[in-house]
Design an enzyme around this catalytic site. Structure first.
Site, PDB file in Angstrom:
ATOM      1  N   TRP A 171      23.410 114.532  21.118  1.00 27.95           N
ATOM      2  CA  TRP A 171      22.881 113.572  22.101  1.00 27.95           C
ATOM      3  C   TRP A 171      23.636 112.254  22.003  1.00 27.95           C
ATOM      4  CZ3 TRP A 171      20.327 115.289  17.824  1.00 27.95           C
ATOM      5  CH2 TRP A 171      19.613 114.406  17.027  1.00 27.95           C
ATOM      6  N   ASP A 172      23.016 111.128  21.665  1.00 29.23           N
ATOM      7  CA  ASP A 172      23.679 109.819  21.743  1.00 29.23           C
ATOM      8  C   ASP A 172      25.102 109.878  21.196  1.00 29.23           C
ATOM      9  OD1 ASP A 172      21.190 109.089  22.581  1.00 29.23           O
ATOM     10  OD2 ASP A 172      20.767 107.725  20.932  1.00 29.23           O
ATOM     11  N   ALA A 210      21.995 105.918  16.353  1.00 27.39           N
ATOM     12  CA  ALA A 210      23.218 105.578  17.078  1.00 27.39           C
ATOM     13  C   ALA A 210      23.799 104.214  16.720  1.00 27.39           C
ATOM     14  CB  ALA A 210      22.961 105.650  18.582  1.00 27.39           C
ATOM     15  N   ASP A 221      20.868 100.413  17.401  1.00 29.39           N
ATOM     16  CA  ASP A 221      22.012 100.619  18.298  1.00 29.39           C
ATOM     17  C   ASP A 221      23.069  99.517  18.203  1.00 29.39           C
ATOM     18  OD1 ASP A 221      20.521 102.770  19.127  1.00 29.39           O
ATOM     19  OD2 ASP A 221      19.941 101.916  21.053  1.00 29.39           O
ATOM     20  N   GLU A 258      17.988 100.104  25.717  1.00 27.47           N
ATOM     21  CA  GLU A 258      18.661 100.891  24.695  1.00 27.47           C
ATOM     22  C   GLU A 258      20.180 100.883  24.843  1.00 27.47           C
ATOM     23  OE1 GLU A 258      16.167 104.220  22.885  1.00 27.47           O
ATOM     24  OE2 GLU A 258      16.096 104.670  25.027  1.00 27.47           O
TER      25      GLU A 258
END
Length: 445
Positions: free
Chosen positions: A75-76, A146, A226, A312
């Site tokens: 994913w990320d 992430a 993040d 995000e």
């Protein structure tokens, strides 16, 4: 040269650059932003959010899903970049990093065991999976979320990540700290290898600019994560931007006039009860050491108080003298009375602490189609205008994203993508954007 001499030379350069027109004429500073209040994404602006042909991504069907990583969800994702933000090529290879988990784990549980892995490619599209980026026993956090990655000219790597939870905790926690792994990258006959990692915690929430977990009082979706490396080409300063929440006790939060809109809008609009509980912001910190292990927290560059709880994966793209700030957000994280899709949102200003204007009037840059509203997420805009993301949940019918976890396990596995989505090509012209093309899955070149 001592620190004082460096500071004097920097000030002389900045003054000279201002008069020579190398910097925006009225560039705002962190001190000014702190005094005048953080620029806000207002309810008035967000109320204009609407899908259009220019911002709606093409439909992704279940039949299109092609898993890129054997036996793993992906994913990320973020590319290895140069210091100036461009996508790096190291001896012919492009490199991306991504959060991964075994694909026998329920999709909704993948965050609880996320591991950063790397992939490499010579054409920037066909990705070969390497291993874990580093030994997780040496990393901070019970799992790593992430971040971003930058390579220096000498091959040294700076890999920023979110240290989530702590090793040894009896119960899984969601404490979040910003961390940095410094290491070395080597290209061998077999591909890419990393070594000699060292890890540091570089930032924790201070309670002054960014809400601590205790201040959130157990509220909705607390965030301090993040970290995204960013060098300001106008000043040469090195920053990380990150996702946070506005500081202060959750129960004391109130909607300020700037969070509502202009005077005319304020007269006709009243934020519904509970709106003040939504307090997402985009944080900033400046580097204070050459090895990037020491950082100073600065005021946020943007807040979404009373509008949205989560901004995000915030990241900057520089285009001319404009700063373009992009964030990702979900439908369910908008405050009461605001309707917005899962999508990529963007803002622009002529200085780092400028008055950020939502792109396209509302901020919406890329939206999932209305009949497939959760098909992709975690969009990242690259300097060349390409937008990468991952395939999330597709073709759910009437099931909402927050209700997926209550569906049969077979349904959850069947409808989750867990791999890179088709890349989009974005046209950016001043304060307007347009999706102009869909490219192959995960293409960055």
């Amino acid at each position: 040269m001592n620190t004082r001499s460096e500071d004097i030379l920097k000030k002389v350069w900045l003054i000279s650059a201002l008069f020579l027109g190398l910097l925006p004429a009225f560039a705002s500073t962190p001190a000014q932003a702190d005094e005048e209040g953080t620029p806000a994404w207002s309810r008035q602006e967000a109320s204009q959010i609407e899908r259009t042909d220019d911002n709606t991504a093409p439909y992704i069907s279940q039949e299109e899903i092609d898993q890129m990583a054997p036996n793993h969800w992906v994913w990320d994702t973020w590319p290895l970049r140069n210091r100036d933000g461009s996508v790096a090529t190291v001896k012919g290879y492009k490199v991306i990093f991504a959060l991964t988990a075994p694909d026998d784990v329920l999709p909704g549980k993948r965050h609880d065991m996320a591991t950063i892995r790397y992939f490499y490619s010579k054409n920037g599209q066909d990705w070969k999976m390497g291993g874990e980026a580093f030994d997780t026993t040496d990393a901070y956090g019970s799992r790593q979320w992430a971040g971003s990655a930058m390579v220096e000219d000498d091959g040294s790597i700076h890999l920023f990540y979110t240290a989530t939870g702590r090793k040894g905790n009896e119960q899984l926690t969601y404490e979040q700290r910003l961390a940095l792994a410094n290491g070395e990258m080597e290209v061998t006959k077999d591909g890419i290898e990393f070594s000699d990692w060292s890890h540091d915690i570089i930032l924790t929430p201070d309670g002054e600019y960014y809400q601590t977990e205790a201040q959130s009082e157990g509220g909705i979706l607390y965030s301090f994560r993040d970290p995204w490396f960013f060098e300001d080409k106008h000043t040469g300063e090195t920053y990380i931007t990150f996702e946070g929440n506005s500081a202060g006790q959750a129960s004391d939060q109130v909607c300020q006039p700037r969070n509502i809109g202009d005077e005319s809008f304020q007269q006709t609009h009243e934020a519904p009860d509970g709106s003040a509980e939504f307090n997402g912001n985009v944080g900033l910190a400046v580097s204070k050491s050459e090895d990037l292990t020491e950082w100073e927290a600065l005021p946020p560059v943007l807040e979404a108080d009373c509008v949205n709880q989560q901004l995000e994966r915030p990241h900057f793209v520089m285009k001319g003298n404009q700063y373009y700030l992009f964030v990702d957000s979900h439908k369910f994280t908008f405050a009461p009375g605001i309707q917005g899709p899962d999508g990529l949102y963007g803002f622009t200003a002529d200085s780092l602490y400028g008055n950020y204007e939502p792109l396209n009037g509302s901020g919406l840059v890329v939206a999932n189609p209305e009949d497939n509203p959760f098909q992709a997420y975690s969009w990242i805009v690259l300097p060349n205008g390409k937008v990468i993301s991952f395939i999330n949940f597709v073709e759910l019918g009437d099931v909402s994203l927050v209700d997926v976890g209550s569906q049969p396990e077979s349904f959850q596995y069947e409808h989750f993508g867990g791999t890179l989505a088709p890349t989009l090509k974005l046209k950016i012209n001043k304060n307007q954007t347009q999706i102009i093309k869909e490219l192959d899955d995960g293409r960055i070149k």
